[in-house]
Write an enzyme that holds these catalytic residues in place. Structure first.
Site, short mmCIF file in Angstrom:
data_model
loop_
_atom_site.label_atom_id
_atom_site.label_comp_id
_atom_site.label_asym_id
_atom_site.label_seq_id
_atom_site.Cartn_x
_atom_site.Cartn_y
_atom_site.Cartn_z
N ASP A 109 -9.24 -2.65 0.56
CA ASP A 109 -7.98 -2.95 1.22
C ASP A 109 -7.38 -4.17 0.52
O ASP A 109 -8.03 -5.21 0.41
CB ASP A 109 -8.24 -3.26 2.71
CG ASP A 109 -7.11 -2.80 3.60
OD1 ASP A 109 -5.96 -3.04 3.23
OD2 ASP A 109 -7.39 -2.22 4.67
N ASP A 154 -1.96 -2.95 1.86
CA ASP A 154 -1.47 -3.33 3.18
C ASP A 154 0.02 -3.68 3.15
O ASP A 154 0.45 -4.48 2.30
CB ASP A 154 -2.28 -4.56 3.62
CG ASP A 154 -2.15 -4.88 5.08
OD1 ASP A 154 -2.62 -4.08 5.89
OD2 ASP A 154 -1.59 -5.94 5.40
N GLU A 160 0.64 1.31 2.12
CA GLU A 160 1.04 1.44 3.54
C GLU A 160 2.53 1.12 3.61
O GLU A 160 2.95 -0.01 3.37
CB GLU A 160 0.25 0.46 4.40
CG GLU A 160 0.55 0.64 5.90
CD GLU A 160 0.18 -0.56 6.75
OE1 GLU A 160 0.03 -0.39 7.96
OE2 GLU A 160 0.05 -1.68 6.21
N HIS A 168 -7.05 2.34 11.95
CA HIS A 168 -7.46 1.20 12.78
C HIS A 168 -6.29 0.57 13.54
O HIS A 168 -6.51 -0.33 14.35
CB HIS A 168 -8.14 0.15 11.90
CG HIS A 168 -7.16 -0.47 10.94
ND1 HIS A 168 -6.56 0.27 9.93
CD2 HIS A 168 -6.67 -1.72 10.85
CE1 HIS A 168 -5.73 -0.52 9.27
NE2 HIS A 168 -5.77 -1.72 9.80
N ASP A 169 -5.07 0.99 13.26
CA ASP A 169 -3.91 0.46 13.96
C ASP A 169 -3.36 1.44 15.00
O ASP A 169 -2.42 1.11 15.72
CB ASP A 169 -2.76 0.19 12.97
CG ASP A 169 -3.08 -0.91 11.97
OD1 ASP A 169 -3.83 -1.85 12.34
OD2 ASP A 169 -2.58 -0.82 10.83
C1 GLC Z 1 -1.30 -3.64 8.31
C2 GLC Z 1 -2.71 -3.45 8.78
C3 GLC Z 1 -2.87 -4.10 10.12
C4 GLC Z 1 -2.59 -5.57 9.97
C5 GLC Z 1 -1.24 -5.82 9.33
C6 GLC Z 1 -1.16 -7.22 8.82
O1 GLC Z 1 -0.39 -2.97 9.12
O2 GLC Z 1 -3.06 -2.10 8.77
O3 GLC Z 1 -4.14 -3.90 10.68
O4 GLC Z 1 -2.63 -6.21 11.22
O5 GLC Z 1 -1.01 -4.99 8.22
O6 GLC Z 1 -2.02 -7.38 7.72
#
Ligand code: GLC
Ligand code: CA
Length: 542
Positions: free
Chosen positions: A98, A200, A242, A316-317
């Site tokens: 990640d 991310d 992402e 995980h979100d």
């Molecule tokens: C992304 C991650 C999330 C995190 C955010 C800030 O959306 O998937 O879990 O809180 O970024 O890093």
């Protein structure tokens, strides 16, 4: 189009804190993951997206990194990490790290030095602004984790920008030296033999705070091309961004190999279908299956040969898919298999989130004191102050809160699900006595074996990997059916996305059954009554 290894595999996401604790401190760790690689090999996956394992004060569970080249002590050591890469490699599993480079922790050395003085060489690694002349905040940008995106820093004598928590200051990608530092760090990891990066919130790195541009900023694609050339460009790695605001057009910009950016992105259009348009993820409305069909169909067809999709239901979100859009009561097994079949027969790289393969469910809570996640806690305080009823906020958290997906992996029926012998950092879902890996492996009709079979099918059939997609429109609203075609071969995928029975009518002839989530299947498709959550795949004749 050239074929890439990452188009042929199924990925698996591990949230390390919750996967397997090896030393009984209640926190999952790298040795724990190593001890479960044989299980993952049995499932058949080709890569692991590892949520962050870097040193971090854990304000946002590792997404606030204080040292990109050190391992979080709770998770183990760099030697453990190297062992994980090597042991995974022996099983043909690549480790995808990640990459959290939109922001660091405020405890990162860069930030510590940056805030000390305006002349520090690190000052410009972050985004600073003076107060307005009337003493007010630079502007009204909001943090995704509630409240203002600007925080006054006493030491620095200026405001800094944080689109997530106050302990996650945003990096300033306009600074070329910062970008070089990040590329060096990426190469440090590439040299360790990793298989790629999940990036991310990568679409936020070219923000323009004064114009309130957050996502898809002006230099985003320049930075990605620069990164590509400076790091993984000639390395045959998997890179997945992402990108919450992507459209198919934008996805092609990222993922067309001719553009030298990323392998693929995570797009979230389907994920937003159960929120009230224009509001936040906490403002709920029921999912319309007809919309879900249109969104998937759009993404399946529009990327064509100019880009590549990733396929996912949860991470995980996000809440657990079987609780969210399936049925985690009477039809848990049927609906989980239906969701798996529907997604894994599409074109793209599928991602399984830990526990999805055994049908793990959301864990409801009744008071805010049970919540761990900073996003939910901040939102709760903010909405209370705005006058929302506590019970309504809890309702939203139960539907969408991130802790739902973060409860420990359920391995067996022993105390705390075999995750740990100490009290876990987040409680185990009480249903672990029935929903667990040991029970799934012992039952040849379990959800696990549906996933295993879907992965085997993908390996074997280029039609799944590369075939064309066509939505079948003449169905009942809640029947999601599509056809895949490849070199003259045709497969039909049918799923009843409902706890009601529904009719499906089709006049083609069936050659053979590929996979189904129920037995006693009649293959006469002329006027077929689908049972609740029934799903099947058939090869069509001629
Ligand atoms: C992304 C991650 C999330 C995190 C955010 C800030 O959306 O998937 O879990 O809180 O970024 O890093
Ligand atoms: Ca541990």
């Amino acid at each position: 189009m050239k074929k890439y290894w990452w188009q042929e595999i199924v990925m698996y996401q591990i949230y390390p804190r919750s996967f397997q604790d090896s030393n009984n401190d209640g926190i999952g760790d790298l040795q724990g993951i190593i001890s479960r690689l044989d299980y993952l090999q049995k499932l058949g996956i080709g890569g692991i997206w590892l949520s962050p394992v870097y040193q971090s004060p854990n304000d946002d569970n590792g997404y606030d990194i204080s040292d990109y080249e050190a391992i979080m002590s709770e998770f183990g050591t760099m030697a453990d990490m190297e062992k994980l890469i090597a042991e995974a490699d022996k099983r043909d599993i690549k480790i995808i790290m990640d990459l959290v480079v939109n922001h660091t922790s405020d405890e990162h050395q860069w930030f510590i030095e940056a805030r000390q003085s305006k002349t520090s060489e690190y000052r410009d690694f972050y985004v600073w602004r003076d107060a307005q002349e009337n003493g007010e905040l630079p502007n009204d940008l909001q943090s995704i984790f509630s409240g203002n995106a600007w925080e006054w820093d006493e030491v620095a004598g200026q405001y800094y920008l944080h689109f997530f928590s106050k302990k996650q200051p945003d990096l300033n990608w306009e600074n070329a030296k910062l970008r070089q530092k990040i590329y060096e760090m990426m190469n440090f990891w590439i040299d360790k033999g990793i298989g790629g990066f999940r990036m991310d919130v990568i679409d936020m790195i070219s923000k323009v705070p004064d114009q309130k541009i957050i996502g898809n900023g002006p230099h985003l694609h320049d930075y990605l091309k620069e990164m590509h050339h400076a790091t993984f460009g000639d390395k045959d790695l998997l890179t997945v961004g992402e990108t919450w605001g992507a459209t198919p057009e934008i996805a092609k910009q990222y993922s067309n190999p001719a553009h030298h950016e990323l392998s693929m992105i995570f797009q979230f259009e389907h994920v937003g279908l159960d929120e009230i348009p224009g509001k936040s993820k906490w403002d709920l409305r029921p999912l319309q299956i007809s919309e879900l069909k249109q969104v998937f169909s759009k993404w399946q067809t529009e990327l064509g040969d100019e880009g590549w999709n990733s396929l996912f239901w949860n991470n995980h979100d996000l809440p657990r898919i079987v609780s969210r859009w399936g049925n985690d009561g009477d039809y848990r097994v049927e609906s989980a298999k239906m969701l798996a079949i529907l997604l894994h027969m599409m074109k793209g790289t599928p991602y399984i989130y830990q526990g999805e393969e055994i049908g793990m469910t959301n864990r409801p809570i009744s008071t805010i004191s049970e919540v761990n996640d900073i996003e939910s806690i901040n939102m709760y305080q903010e909405r209370l102050a705005q006058g929302f009823e506590a019970s309504d906020i809890i309702h939203s958290i139960n539907a969408k809160g991130r802790d739902n997906a973060r409860t420990p992996m359920q391995w067996d029926a022993s105390n705390d699900a075999g995750f740990s012998k100490a009290e876990p950092w987040l409680p185990v879902n009480p249903n672990y006595q029935t929903i667990n890996v040991a029970a799934a492996l012992a039952d040849d009709q379990s959800i696990f074996y549906t996933y295993q079979r879907l992965i085997q099918l993908r390996k074997k059939h280029d039609l799944i990997k590369f075939g064309d997609f066509e939505l079948i429109n003449e169905t009942e609203a809640e029947v999601f059916a599509y056809r895949r075609t490849y070199q003259g071969e045709k497969w039909l995928i049918v799923s009843n996305f409902s706890e009601q029975s529904n009719f499906f009518t089709f006049d083609g002839k069936v050659d053979k059954l590929i996979i189904a989530n129920m037995t006693d299947l009649s293959l006469d498709l002329n006027h077929k009554l689908l049972r609740p959550y029934e799903a099947f795949v058939v090869k069509l004749r001629g």
